[in-house]
Design a protein around this motif. Structure first.
Motif, PDB file in Angstrom:
ATOM      1  N   GLN A   1       0.843  -1.205   0.000  1.00 20.91           N
ATOM      2  CA  GLN A   1       0.000   0.000   0.000  1.00 20.91           C
ATOM      3  C   GLN A   1       0.878   1.254   0.000  1.00 20.91           C
ATOM      4  O   GLN A   1       2.032   1.204   0.422  1.00 20.91           O
ATOM      5  CB  GLN A   1      -0.878   0.025   1.258  1.00 20.91           C
ATOM      6  N   SER A   2       0.268   2.359  -0.435  1.00 21.73           N
ATOM      7  CA  SER A   2       1.001   3.627  -0.412  1.00 21.73           C
ATOM      8  C   SER A   2       0.862   4.258   0.972  1.00 21.73           C
ATOM      9  O   SER A   2      -0.176   4.128   1.628  1.00 21.73           O
ATOM     10  CB  SER A   2       0.401   4.553  -1.478  1.00 21.73           C
ATOM     11  N   SER A   3       1.893   4.968   1.413  1.00 23.44           N
ATOM     12  CA  SER A   3       1.841   5.604   2.740  1.00 23.44           C
ATOM     13  C   SER A   3       0.824   6.765   2.770  1.00 23.44           C
ATOM     14  O   SER A   3       0.355   7.158   3.831  1.00 23.44           O
ATOM     15  CB  SER A   3       3.222   6.141   3.126  1.00 23.44           C
ATOM     16  N   GLU A   4       0.499   7.309   1.564  1.00 22.21           N
ATOM     17  CA  GLU A   4      -0.334   8.521   1.504  1.00 22.21           C
ATOM     18  C   GLU A   4      -1.658   8.361   2.264  1.00 22.21           C
ATOM     19  O   GLU A   4      -2.037   9.215   3.062  1.00 22.21           O
ATOM     20  CB  GLU A   4      -0.649   8.890   0.037  1.00 22.21           C
ATOM     21  N   ILE A   5      -2.355   7.249   1.989  1.00 19.28           N
ATOM     22  CA  ILE A   5      -3.680   7.077   2.607  1.00 19.28           C
ATOM     23  C   ILE A   5      -3.556   6.910   4.123  1.00 19.28           C
ATOM     24  O   ILE A   5      -4.413   7.324   4.883  1.00 19.28           O
ATOM     25  CB  ILE A   5      -4.458   5.890   1.975  1.00 19.28           C
ATOM     26  N   TRP A   6      -2.467   6.322   4.573  1.00 20.44           N
ATOM     27  CA  TRP A   6      -2.257   6.137   6.021  1.00 20.44           C
ATOM     28  C   TRP A   6      -1.930   7.477   6.690  1.00 20.44           C
ATOM     29  O   TRP A   6      -2.225   7.666   7.866  1.00 20.44           O
ATOM     30  CB  TRP A   6      -1.136   5.125   6.271  1.00 20.44           C
ATOM     31  N   LYS A   7      -1.344   8.394   5.921  1.00 23.38           N
ATOM     32  CA  LYS A   7      -1.089   9.736   6.479  1.00 23.38           C
ATOM     33  C   LYS A   7      -2.420  10.467   6.622  1.00 23.38           C
ATOM     34  O   LYS A   7      -2.635  11.202   7.578  1.00 23.38           O
ATOM     35  CB  LYS A   7      -0.121  10.508   5.585  1.00 23.38           C
ATOM     36  N   GLU A   8      -3.327  10.234   5.675  1.00 16.19           N
ATOM     37  CA  GLU A   8      -4.646  10.880   5.750  1.00 16.19           C
ATOM     38  C   GLU A   8      -5.419  10.443   6.996  1.00 16.19           C
ATOM     39  O   GLU A   8      -6.074  11.247   7.645  1.00 16.19           O
ATOM     40  CB  GLU A   8      -5.488  10.519   4.522  1.00 16.19           C
ATOM     41  N   SER A   9      -5.339   9.155   7.312  1.00 19.47           N
ATOM     42  CA  SER A   9      -6.120   8.674   8.468  1.00 19.47           C
ATOM     43  C   SER A   9      -5.414   8.985   9.779  1.00 19.47           C
ATOM     44  O   SER A   9      -6.016   8.909  10.845  1.00 19.47           O
ATOM     45  CB  SER A   9      -6.345   7.162   8.366  1.00 19.47           C
ATOM     46  N   GLY A  10      -4.133   9.283   9.694  1.00 21.72           N
ATOM     47  CA  GLY A  10      -3.375   9.577  10.915  1.00 21.72           C
ATOM     48  C   GLY A  10      -2.705   8.342  11.503  1.00 21.72           C
ATOM     49  O   GLY A  10      -2.021   8.422  12.524  1.00 21.72           O
ATOM     50  N   ARG A  11      -2.863   7.182  10.822  1.00 17.28           N
ATOM     51  CA  ARG A  11      -2.294   5.972  11.431  1.00 17.28           C
ATOM     52  C   ARG A  11      -0.849   5.687  10.996  1.00 17.28           C
ATOM     53  O   ARG A  11      -0.235   4.746  11.478  1.00 17.28           O
ATOM     54  CB  ARG A  11      -3.174   4.750  11.113  1.00 17.28           C
ATOM     55  N   TYR A  12      -0.325   6.493  10.047  1.00 16.66           N
ATOM     56  CA  TYR A  12       1.034   6.195   9.574  1.00 16.66           C
ATOM     57  C   TYR A  12       2.028   6.313  10.725  1.00 16.66           C
ATOM     58  O   TYR A  12       2.926   5.493  10.881  1.00 16.66           O
ATOM     59  CB  TYR A  12       1.418   7.136   8.428  1.00 16.66           C
ATOM     60  N   GLU A  13       1.827   7.347  11.528  1.00 23.32           N
ATOM     61  CA  GLU A  13       2.683   7.511  12.716  1.00 23.32           C
ATOM     62  C   GLU A  13       2.261   6.541  13.806  1.00 23.32           C
ATOM     63  O   GLU A  13       3.073   5.828  14.393  1.00 23.32           O
ATOM     64  CB  GLU A  13       2.590   8.952  13.249  1.00 23.32           C
ATOM     65  N   ASP A  14       0.939   6.489  14.074  1.00 16.01           N
ATOM     66  CA  ASP A  14       0.428   5.706  15.221  1.00 16.01           C
ATOM     67  C   ASP A  14       0.827   4.233  15.170  1.00 16.01           C
ATOM     68  O   ASP A  14       1.020   3.605  16.200  1.00 16.01           O
ATOM     69  CB  ASP A  14      -1.114   5.747  15.263  1.00 16.01           C
ATOM     70  N   TYR A  15       0.895   3.669  13.967  1.00 16.97           N
ATOM     71  CA  TYR A  15       1.079   2.221  13.884  1.00 16.97           C
ATOM     72  C   TYR A  15       2.446   1.760  14.388  1.00 16.97           C
ATOM     73  O   TYR A  15       2.621   0.626  14.822  1.00 16.97           O
ATOM     74  CB  TYR A  15       0.834   1.713  12.450  1.00 16.97           C
ATOM     75  N   GLY A  16       3.413   2.681  14.350  1.00 14.62           N
ATOM     76  CA  GLY A  16       4.725   2.395  14.938  1.00 14.62           C
ATOM     77  C   GLY A  16       5.500   1.306  14.219  1.00 14.62           C
ATOM     78  O   GLY A  16       5.356   1.112  13.013  1.00 14.62           O
TER      79      GLY A  16
ATOM     80  N   GLU B   1      -8.166  -0.926   6.375  1.00 12.30           N
ATOM     81  CA  GLU B   1      -9.221   0.081   6.543  1.00 12.30           C
ATOM     82  C   GLU B   1      -8.994   1.279   5.599  1.00 12.30           C
ATOM     83  O   GLU B   1      -9.931   1.760   4.956  1.00 12.30           O
ATOM     84  CB  GLU B   1      -9.272   0.596   7.998  1.00 12.30           C
ATOM     85  N   GLU B   2      -7.754   1.762   5.517  1.00 15.88           N
ATOM     86  CA  GLU B   2      -7.477   2.950   4.688  1.00 15.88           C
ATOM     87  C   GLU B   2      -7.698   2.659   3.208  1.00 15.88           C
ATOM     88  O   GLU B   2      -8.337   3.438   2.488  1.00 15.88           O
ATOM     89  CB  GLU B   2      -6.020   3.412   4.888  1.00 15.88           C
ATOM     90  N   LEU B   3      -7.169   1.508   2.758  1.00 14.00           N
ATOM     91  CA  LEU B   3      -7.248   1.212   1.331  1.00 14.00           C
ATOM     92  C   LEU B   3      -8.698   1.037   0.877  1.00 14.00           C
ATOM     93  O   LEU B   3      -9.110   1.544  -0.166  1.00 14.00           O
ATOM     94  CB  LEU B   3      -6.414  -0.049   1.027  1.00 14.00           C
ATOM     95  N   ILE B   4      -9.496   0.346   1.698  1.00 14.60           N
ATOM     96  CA  ILE B   4     -10.889   0.125   1.288  1.00 14.60           C
ATOM     97  C   ILE B   4     -11.658   1.458   1.332  1.00 14.60           C
ATOM     98  O   ILE B   4     -12.519   1.719   0.482  1.00 14.60           O
ATOM     99  CB  ILE B   4     -11.575  -0.958   2.156  1.00 14.60           C
ATOM    100  N   THR B   5     -11.327   2.330   2.291  1.00  9.81           N
ATOM    101  CA  THR B   5     -11.998   3.641   2.360  1.00  9.81           C
ATOM    102  C   THR B   5     -11.662   4.448   1.112  1.00  9.81           C
ATOM    103  O   THR B   5     -12.525   5.122   0.524  1.00  9.81           O
ATOM    104  CB  THR B   5     -11.568   4.407   3.633  1.00  9.81           C
ATOM    105  N   ASP B   6     -10.413   4.351   0.678  1.00 11.59           N
ATOM    106  CA  ASP B   6      -9.997   5.072  -0.527  1.00 11.59           C
ATOM    107  C   ASP B   6     -10.756   4.542  -1.756  1.00 11.59           C
ATOM    108  O   ASP B   6     -11.216   5.314  -2.591  1.00 11.59           O
ATOM    109  CB  ASP B   6      -8.481   4.916  -0.722  1.00 11.59           C
TER     110      ASP B   6
END
Ligand code: P5A
Length: 437
Positions: A75-90, A111-116
Motif C-alpha cells: 500500500q502507499s503511505s499517503e492514505i495512512w497519512k490521511e487517516s493519521g495511522r502512519y505515525e500511530d502504527y509504529g 481500513e485505509e485502502l478500502i476507504t480510498d
C-alpha cells in the motif's frame, strides 16, 4: 494421494522454540517450514487444511451478502497519512521505499485502502449498505513472533469492511457479521465465544473478540459458563433475530482481561459458574463509525442530498492462525483428530504390507480408486513399514477415519476405525455411507 508420493517431510528433531502442541505438530508432520522469524512456507499438508478453512470462511461470508474482492499486499503511505495511522502504527508496520523514493508499506490491515476505494466509487446512500471482503496476506512486524502460525509476522487474514448510512444500519451489518462468525467457527468444529473486547489500534467503541478455549492461548478470559450453552439453531437471518442473538450473548458475562473488573465479575457471575481460563483469539470485529471516513473525506449524499460520512466497521478472521488453533483444540494424548470439515483427507487406507505379501496393497488400491470415484478425498498409506509405526504416524497426521486392511479384514469386509474410538468390521458400502454423512 499415495502417501509415498506426498511431500510430507516428517521432522523428528524439534527446535527449542516450538513450545506449544500446534507448533510442534505442524513441524513434525511437515505442514509448515519456517523461512525466517515469524514467516513460514505452507507445505502441501498444511496448505490443504488452510485452504479448507478459507473455503468455509468464504462460503459463510458470501451467505450474508458480503462480496469478495482482492486488494494488494503493498500500500502507499499517503492514505495512512490521511487517516493519521502512519505515525500511530509504529514499528509493527513494515515500511519500504520504491525506486522512485516513494514510501510504501506491506499492509497490516486494510481500513485505509478500502476507504480510498469506496470514496472514489460510491456517492449516494442508494448504493448502501455494502460489505466487501478479501482474503489476503498481511504483515505485522510483531516484536515477539512465537507459537508458530499463531503469532507470526506474515499471516493470512479474511478482512471485511461494512459501509452504512446510519449508526443503526451499521449495527445491522455488525450483527450479520457476528452471526456469520458464530456459524463459521461452528462449521470449523470449534466452539468460539464472542467476548466484549478493547479496540486497540483499529479504533471505535464496539468490538468483540471470538475466542476458543485453550490453555495455550494468549488471551486471558473471564466468563460465565452459561455462554457455552446458548442454542445457536434458534437464530435466523433477519434483523430482529440477529439483534436478539447479539443481546442474548451480551447478557452473559464474557470479557478478555482488558475489560475485566473483579467486582463486576463476582457480582454478575455465581462462583460455580465462573470460568477463568485462557483462549485463542481467532476473530475480531469492530464498529468505528466515521473514524476513517471523516479524516479521509469518504462521504455520500443522504436522502436529503446532504453530505454525510459513511459509517464503517471492520471484521477479521485469522485464517492461518485457525490451523494452529484447531490443532490446540483437537490434539490430545499424542493423537490429533481433525474435525471432518477441515481434515486434510476424508479417510486414510492403511494396508498391512510385507515383502512377500502385496495382496493387501492391491486390495487397498482398488478401494482407493472406488472411493476416489465417489469424490471422497482419500490417502493411501502404501509405505512398506510395520503397522505400529504406521498407526503412530497416522495418530499425528490426524485423518479422522481409517480403513485398515490386515488380519481382521475378510472378503468385502474391512476394519473401519474413527480415531479415538473402537474399530468395527464393515463392508465397503457401509463405510462409504459413514464417510458421506
Ligand atoms: C479487522 C479486519 C483487524 O486487523 N482490521 C481488518 C481488523 N483486526 S485484528 O484483530 O488485528 O486481526 C484480525 C485477526 O487476525 C488474526 N491475527 C493474527 N494471526 C496470526 N499472527 C498474527 N500476528 C496475527 N494478528 C492478528 C487474529 O485471528 C485476529 O483476530
Amino acid at each position: 494421494m499415495y502417501l509415498s508420493k506426498l511431500f510430507i517431510p516428517i521432522t523428528k528433531d524439534l527446535p527449542a522454540e516450538a513450545k506449544i502442541k500446534s507448533h510442534q505438530l505442524m513441524l513434525r508432520t511437515g505442514m509448515i517450514k519456517q523461512s525466517s522469524a515469524g514467516i513460514y512456507s505452507w507445505l502441501p499438508l498444511g496448505f490443504k487444511v488452510m485452504k479448507k478453512i478459507e473455503k468455509i470462511v468464504r462460503e459463510e461470508q458470501n451467505l450474508i451478502g458480503a462480496q469478495e474482492m482482492l486488494m494488494p499486499t503493498i500500500q502507499s503511505s499517503e492514505i495512512w497519512k490521511e487517516s493519521g495511522r502512519y505515525e500511530d502504527y509504529g514499528e509493527e508496520m513494515l515500511r519500504m521505499k520504491d525506486r522512485q523514493g516513494r514510501e510504501i508499506l506491506y499492509g497490516p490491515t486494510n481500513e485505509e485502502l478500502i476507504t480510498d476505494i469506496f470514496r472514489t466509487s460510491i456517492k449516494s446512500y442508494k448504493s448502501l449498505p455494502q460489505i466487501l471482503y478479501h482474503i489476503q496476506w498481511k504483515f505485522r512486524d510483531e516484536i515477539r513472533p512465537r507459537f508458530g502460525v499463531m503469532r507470526c509476522r506474515e499471516f493470512f487474514m479474511k478482512d471485511a469492511y461494512s459501509f452504512d448510512l446510519s449508526d443503526e444500519e451499521a449495527k445491522n451489518s455488525y450483527n450479520k457479521m457476528f452471526y456469520s462468525y458464530i456459524r463459521t467457527f461452528n462449521r470449523l468444529g470449534l466452539k468460539a465465544i464472542p467476548m466484549a473486547a478493547d479496540t486497540g489500534p483499529i479504533g471505535g467503541d464496539l468490538s468483540h473478540e471470538f475466542v476458543i478455549l485453550a490453555e495455550t492461548g494468549e488471551s486471558q478470559i473471564y466468563a460465565d459458563k452459561n455462554i457455552l450453552e446458548i442454542d445457536l439453531n434458534q437464530y435466523k437471518f433477519n434483523d430482529s433475530s440477529l439483534q436478539k442473538m447479539r443481546n442474548d450473548f451480551s447478557k452473559i458475562y464474557a470479557v478478555t482481561d482488558e475489560k475485566y473488573n473483579e467486582d463486576e465479575f463476582n457480582k454478575k457471575v455465581k462462583k460455580d459458574n465462573q470460568m477463568i481460563t485462557k483462549g485463542i483469539e481467532v476473530g475480531h470485529i469492530f464498529y468505528f463509525g466515521d473514524k476513517y471516513s471523516k479524516p479521509m473525506n469518504c462521504s455520500i449524499d443522504d436522502k436529503d442530498g446532504k453530505k454525510t460520512s459513511v459509517k464503517m466497521g471492520s471484521y477479521g478472521i485469522g485464517v492461518s492462525r485457525l490451523v494452529g488453533a484447531a490443532i490446540e483444540a483437537n490434539y490430545n494424548n499424542n493423537i490429533m483428530k481433525w474435525p471432518k470439515s477441515i481434515s486434510p483427507f476424508d479417510v486414510v487406507i492403511i494396508p498391512s504390507i510385507s515383502k512377500n505379501n502385496k495382496e493387501n496393497l492391491e486390495k487397498a488400491k482398488k478401494i482407493y480408486q472406488d472411493l476416489k470415484n465417489q469424490n471422497i478425498d482419500v490417502l493411501l498409506d502404501d509405505v512398506d513399514e510395520n503397522m505400529s509405526n504406521k498407526f503412530k504416524k497416522h495418530d499425528l497426521i490426524g485423518v479422522p477415519f481409517q480403513i485398515i486392511i490386515g488380519s481382521k479384514s475378510e472378503g468385502n469386509n474391512y476394519e473401519f476405525k474413527e480415531l479415538n474410538s473402537k474399530s468395527e468390521i464393515l463392508n465397503l458400502e457401509k463405510i462409504k455411507l459413514k464417510l458421506k454423512t
